[in-house]
Scaffold this motif. Structure first.
Motif, PDB file in Angstrom:
ATOM      1  N   ASN A  36      35.275 -26.316  22.669  1.00 23.98           N
ATOM      2  CA  ASN A  36      34.358 -25.347  22.073  1.00 23.98           C
ATOM      3  C   ASN A  36      33.107 -25.183  22.923  1.00 23.98           C
ATOM      4  N   GLY A  37      32.621 -26.319  23.465  1.00 26.51           N
ATOM      5  CA  GLY A  37      31.453 -26.261  24.348  1.00 26.51           C
ATOM      6  C   GLY A  37      31.705 -25.382  25.560  1.00 26.51           C
ATOM      7  N   VAL A  38      32.841 -25.625  26.232  1.00 25.72           N
ATOM      8  CA  VAL A  38      33.190 -24.827  27.415  1.00 25.72           C
ATOM      9  C   VAL A  38      33.291 -23.352  27.039  1.00 25.72           C
ATOM     10  N   GLU A  39      33.901 -23.090  25.879  1.00 22.92           N
ATOM     11  CA  GLU A  39      34.064 -21.722  25.401  1.00 22.92           C
ATOM     12  C   GLU A  39      32.707 -21.032  25.245  1.00 22.92           C
ATOM     13  N   VAL A  40      31.762 -21.735  24.592  1.00 21.17           N
ATOM     14  CA  VAL A  40      30.435 -21.141  24.371  1.00 21.17           C
ATOM     15  C   VAL A  40      29.757 -20.835  25.706  1.00 21.17           C
ATOM     16  N   VAL A  41      29.786 -21.814  26.641  1.00 18.75           N
ATOM     17  CA  VAL A  41      29.173 -21.592  27.959  1.00 18.75           C
ATOM     18  C   VAL A  41      29.815 -20.394  28.654  1.00 18.75           C
ATOM     19  N   SER A  42      31.170 -20.358  28.636  1.00 15.73           N
ATOM     20  CA  SER A  42      31.902 -19.270  29.303  1.00 15.73           C
ATOM     21  C   SER A  42      31.480 -17.914  28.751  1.00 15.73           C
ATOM     22  N   VAL A  43      31.463 -17.824  27.423  1.00 19.09           N
ATOM     23  CA  VAL A  43      31.149 -16.529  26.825  1.00 19.09           C
ATOM     24  C   VAL A  43      29.745 -16.101  27.201  1.00 19.09           C
ATOM     25  N   ILE A  44      28.808 -17.053  27.239  1.00 20.28           N
ATOM     26  CA  ILE A  44      27.437 -16.701  27.645  1.00 20.28           C
ATOM     27  C   ILE A  44      27.439 -16.160  29.072  1.00 20.28           C
ATOM     28  N   VAL A  45      28.116 -16.872  29.992  1.00 19.67           N
ATOM     29  CA  VAL A  45      28.179 -16.409  31.386  1.00 19.67           C
ATOM     30  C   VAL A  45      28.829 -15.032  31.463  1.00 19.67           C
ATOM     31  N   PHE A  46      29.977 -14.863  30.793  1.00 17.49           N
ATOM     32  CA  PHE A  46      30.698 -13.587  30.840  1.00 17.49           C
ATOM     33  C   PHE A  46      29.852 -12.456  30.245  1.00 17.49           C
ATOM     34  N   THR A  47      29.097 -12.778  29.183  1.00 15.26           N
ATOM     35  CA  THR A  47      28.269 -11.752  28.556  1.00 15.26           C
ATOM     36  C   THR A  47      27.159 -11.299  29.509  1.00 15.26           C
ATOM     37  N   ILE A  48      26.498 -12.277  30.137  1.00 19.16           N
ATOM     38  CA  ILE A  48      25.449 -11.922  31.101  1.00 19.16           C
ATOM     39  C   ILE A  48      26.035 -11.082  32.226  1.00 19.16           C
ATOM     40  N   GLU A  49      27.189 -11.517  32.737  1.00 22.12           N
ATOM     41  CA  GLU A  49      27.845 -10.780  33.825  1.00 22.12           C
ATOM     42  C   GLU A  49      28.138  -9.347  33.386  1.00 22.12           C
ATOM     43  N   TYR A  50      28.680  -9.211  32.140  1.00 16.20           N
ATOM     44  CA  TYR A  50      29.030  -7.881  31.641  1.00 16.20           C
ATOM     45  C   TYR A  50      27.804  -6.983  31.555  1.00 16.20           C
ATOM     46  N   LEU A  51      26.695  -7.551  31.004  1.00 16.56           N
ATOM     47  CA  LEU A  51      25.476  -6.760  30.848  1.00 16.56           C
ATOM     48  C   LEU A  51      24.921  -6.354  32.216  1.00 16.56           C
ATOM     49  N   LEU A  52      24.969  -7.280  33.189  1.00 15.76           N
ATOM     50  CA  LEU A  52      24.483  -6.950  34.541  1.00 15.76           C
ATOM     51  C   LEU A  52      25.327  -5.836  35.161  1.00 15.76           C
ATOM     52  N   ARG A  53      26.625  -5.897  34.944  1.00 17.90           N
ATOM     53  CA  ARG A  53      27.506  -4.859  35.497  1.00 17.90           C
ATOM     54  C   ARG A  53      27.188  -3.496  34.883  1.00 17.90           C
ATOM     55  N   VAL A  54      26.953  -3.480  33.559  1.00 18.75           N
ATOM     56  CA  VAL A  54      26.609  -2.214  32.912  1.00 18.75           C
ATOM     57  C   VAL A  54      25.265  -1.716  33.451  1.00 18.75           C
ATOM     58  N   TRP A  55      24.324  -2.638  33.592  1.00 19.22           N
ATOM     59  CA  TRP A  55      22.976  -2.279  34.062  1.00 19.22           C
ATOM     60  C   TRP A  55      23.012  -1.666  35.471  1.00 19.22           C
ATOM     61  N   THR A  56      23.848  -2.261  36.366  1.00 22.39           N
ATOM     62  CA  THR A  56      23.889  -1.786  37.758  1.00 22.39           C
ATOM     63  C   THR A  56      24.958  -0.712  37.994  1.00 22.39           C
ATOM     64  N   ALA A  57      25.556  -0.208  36.891  1.00 19.29           N
ATOM     65  CA  ALA A  57      26.632   0.773  37.040  1.00 19.29           C
ATOM     66  C   ALA A  57      26.165   2.034  37.758  1.00 19.29           C
ATOM     67  N   ASP A  58      24.854   2.341  37.668  1.00 20.80           N
ATOM     68  CA  ASP A  58      24.366   3.555  38.338  1.00 20.80           C
ATOM     69  C   ASP A  58      24.351   3.405  39.858  1.00 20.80           C
ATOM     70  N   MET A  59      24.458   2.160  40.352  1.00 22.97           N
ATOM     71  CA  MET A  59      24.559   1.952  41.799  1.00 22.97           C
ATOM     72  C   MET A  59      26.026   2.007  42.227  1.00 22.97           C
TER      73      MET A  59
END
Lengths: 269, 269, 269, 269
Positions: free
Chosen positions: D56-79
């Motif tokens: 469960n710990g690994v899962e929580v960490v993973s989801v946080i990393v994946f969420t940040i990555e996803y948000l960054l990708r959406v943010w930089t989509a205009d590039m």
């Protein structure tokens, strides 16, 4: 004198030279390999003690012959790759695919003398040594062509296998979640469920595990149809590979291009 | 007079001549073959003694007709191969594929008169005689094309079958060593295990034998995937063969090249 | 006036004309077909009497609509084939593949009124009418291409199926003689044994019948490997067909050749 | 300053830029994905409470990393899509195939916070994210080629699947009417019978359901043979696709045509 003997031995064991003694040598080695394969299969039957003693005798003789042959091949490796220094040529030979097979074919006999592990079943890999049959007959070109297609298309075939791997993982986890409650024995965990996924994707379908719920059957249907694609994609890749080589050969013939039979480089007209 | 009769008989039995009486002769022979096939199948059912007597009658009449036909074909073989001397032409005909089939189709009837072996089941090989149907209809070219592809690609197909053979041997011995301890009945020896290897590699998967250990399932997975390749390689070879012939025909058409319809040699324009 | 109405109706039911009312008409007919297919499947479930009454109502309405549509199509057939006389055009239409399917789709409803045979299951052939979907969307070309490949290669595909037929007969009779003594139930006669031959040759391998004797397993191995060829040959034929059409289209493009979109004849530049 | 940071982040997460930090980032993300896949599979086993807590710990960490990555990708989509306005570029990115997979890979974690549905099994779709492996290695071209073939031939493949669908419906309804009286359990309704039709057409043949009546066996024979065609047609389509692309590449090479590596448009010489 030393060089003379080495030269003679090299001509004997190197099949591509094509003289008669070399061919006889090849036939003896191949006969011995076939005899060994029959032995490995025969050993799986219940045989009398006498028969087993005879088998062990043949095994010892074979390994001695194969070991001498292997050492001679390593020794003359610098004549096989004259462009390299002696040590480098031998190392290059030792780590070639066919030489590794030769080593694996004899090593299981010596290993128990050092470490107590029974790897004698690996002797069956001597079967692969039979591929050298292609070096002494008219199927050389045909076999080389098939090998060439796989080399040319390796990247595409690996890519398609990778996608198949992902598919198996997804199918197994989904199917485990669907079926494990009603069939806890057949679908006991996601790894076990992969056995079902493989049997379905490859269309083998042993029938030992299959879904019984509606959702499971729908998922199995999708996987079975993707299995059709799994045959279609490698077939397409391999067929395109064969067509490509044939077309290339035809064009080269038209344009009168020739390749060096030794290294494969294009030759000037 | 003798030559005249021989000529007439030759024109009658040789389908490629294409006159009406020859066609009627072919239809009669083919009808008789079909009748015989139905009889061979019917004999596997429990039938009344009367029916069996009728069957035997039809069988005797058929064999007489087929024997006369066979002898006439051998007799007129020197007109089929006018380039050879009479004896050589007849021997060449007798050892041709279709003539051997014709012989095997009638021999099982006469053999019990000499040696007491019941080979009557071989009569079913009369089915192969039906291939002559392709000589009297519009599928001649299509069937010839398929046969041509197999002849052209024989070396490649045999090479791939050879590799499959090695694969079956390796898979069987390994699987025997993995599974025989837990399933001694299904995997009783390496030869029995080949039955599993064949069912898996060809993706038939009857489901009578399959591995139950983890190691066995991993090996079966590898074999099943190689089975996909086993379909892909011959398919690739055969497809390339069809494409090649079609392209060749198209090019010949463009370049206005014609071949002798009798011997297949290129003709001068 | 009569011609005007006929013209309007023809434009309505003929999908290739592409106007909006024609498309709406097609969507209605296709929806009705899909509704009917759902009904045929639903009828195989145990449903309440009310539901069955509703189903019967829908069935009656559908058949009335389909009958009117069929009659209109026959009536306007002379506008579909303007090159023929009215009677000939209508006969030609009635005996076309799609018109026969249309007839089979409605006939099972009327037949019991005349003769007491229940052929209502044939209603499922209405499914084939869905092929007209290809006439109103962007898959027209793709579907036409697949159909074209089968037409072009019909002779070769039939030839290969013929050889397969012979193979099944030979395999069945031989296998019956090998296995019937030890498995009299599974291999009770040569016709029953064909079921095994089909399952093996097509690599379906249900696992309800399989040989248990050594000779039977060897025969099954040969048949299973020929089964691989059975996939390879049609695949090769069909692939060559696709490649051929694509190359032809490309060449025509290069040489700027165009075909009449209506009759398919080559046009002068 | 804001633009500078955004530029740096974009170069980090966008694999095609190819600098070292970007590659390290990719390796970390891919390692995390593989770790997650192992976890999803491991969860299907009976594990101790401690192990589950770690998971469960690994899962929580993973989801946080994946969420940040996803948000960054959406943010930089205009590039990523500089030709569009910022909002449009982001929407375009959000609805791209890979971005939707990324979203589905993290959403199952947040959903239970809002609505009480357990969709955690959808996490396995993270497997699809592994396809990005193809973006950082030498298999890029091979994988792109396979994807290209499927895109080019989508219409033909869908057409053939449509015909297969019709075939399954017809086979199921006919088989239900033939077999349901003698095997009411296996063929309980037309939908259940589709399970048999799928297993036969795809040649999987689990052996859990098969016809036992003569009429049923004849229908199954027809369906099994059509199953051969079902492999042959997509194989033919896909093979033609591979051959086509290879020929095109060769012609382009000859004619010295180049394409823009970014948008794929033909470039002037």
């Amino acid at each position: 004198m030393y060089q003379k003997i080495k030269q003679t031995i090299f001509q004997l064991i190197e099949p591509s030279k094509g003289n008669l003694t070399s061919k006889i040598f090849d036939v003896i080695i191949i006969s011995l390999i076939i005899l060994n394969i029959i032995l490995v299969i025969a050993e799986t039957f219940d045989v009398s003690d006498t028969a087993r003693a005879v088998m062990n005798g043949v095994e010892v003789v074979s390994v001695i012959v194969f070991t001498i042959e292997y050492l001679l091949r390593v020794w003359t490796a610098d004549m096989l790759y004259p462009q390299y220094r002696a040590v480098k040529a031998r190392l290059k030979y030792i780590f070639s695919f066919m030489a590794l097979i030769d080593l694996i074919a004899i090593l299981p006999f010596y290993l128990p003398l050092i470490i107590p592990i029974d790897l004698r079943v690996l002797r069956i890999l001597r079967v692969i040594r039979l591929l050298r049959i292609f070096k002494i007959n008219r199927y050389t070109h045909a076999f080389g062509l098939i090998a060439q297609v796989f080399r040319n298309k390796a990247a595409q075939l690996i890519s398609s296998m990778f996608v198949v791997g992902l598919l198996i993982i997804i199918a197994s986890v989904l199917m485990y979640n669907i079926e494990s409650t009603v069939q806890p024995d057949a679908f006991s965990n996601a790894l076990e469920t992969m056995w079902w996924a493989v049997a379905t994707l490859t269309t083998v379908g042993y029938g030992d595990v299959y879904p019984i719920t509606a959702a499971g059957k729908i998922l199995a249907t999708i996987i079975a149809f993707l299995g059709i694609g799994m045959v279609a994609v490698p077939t397409g890749i391999i067929t395109a590979g064969f067509t490509e080589i044939i077309n290339k050969e035809k064009e080269d013939e038209k344009e009168d291009i020739h390749y060096c039979p030794h290294c494969g480089h294009k030759l000037d007209k």
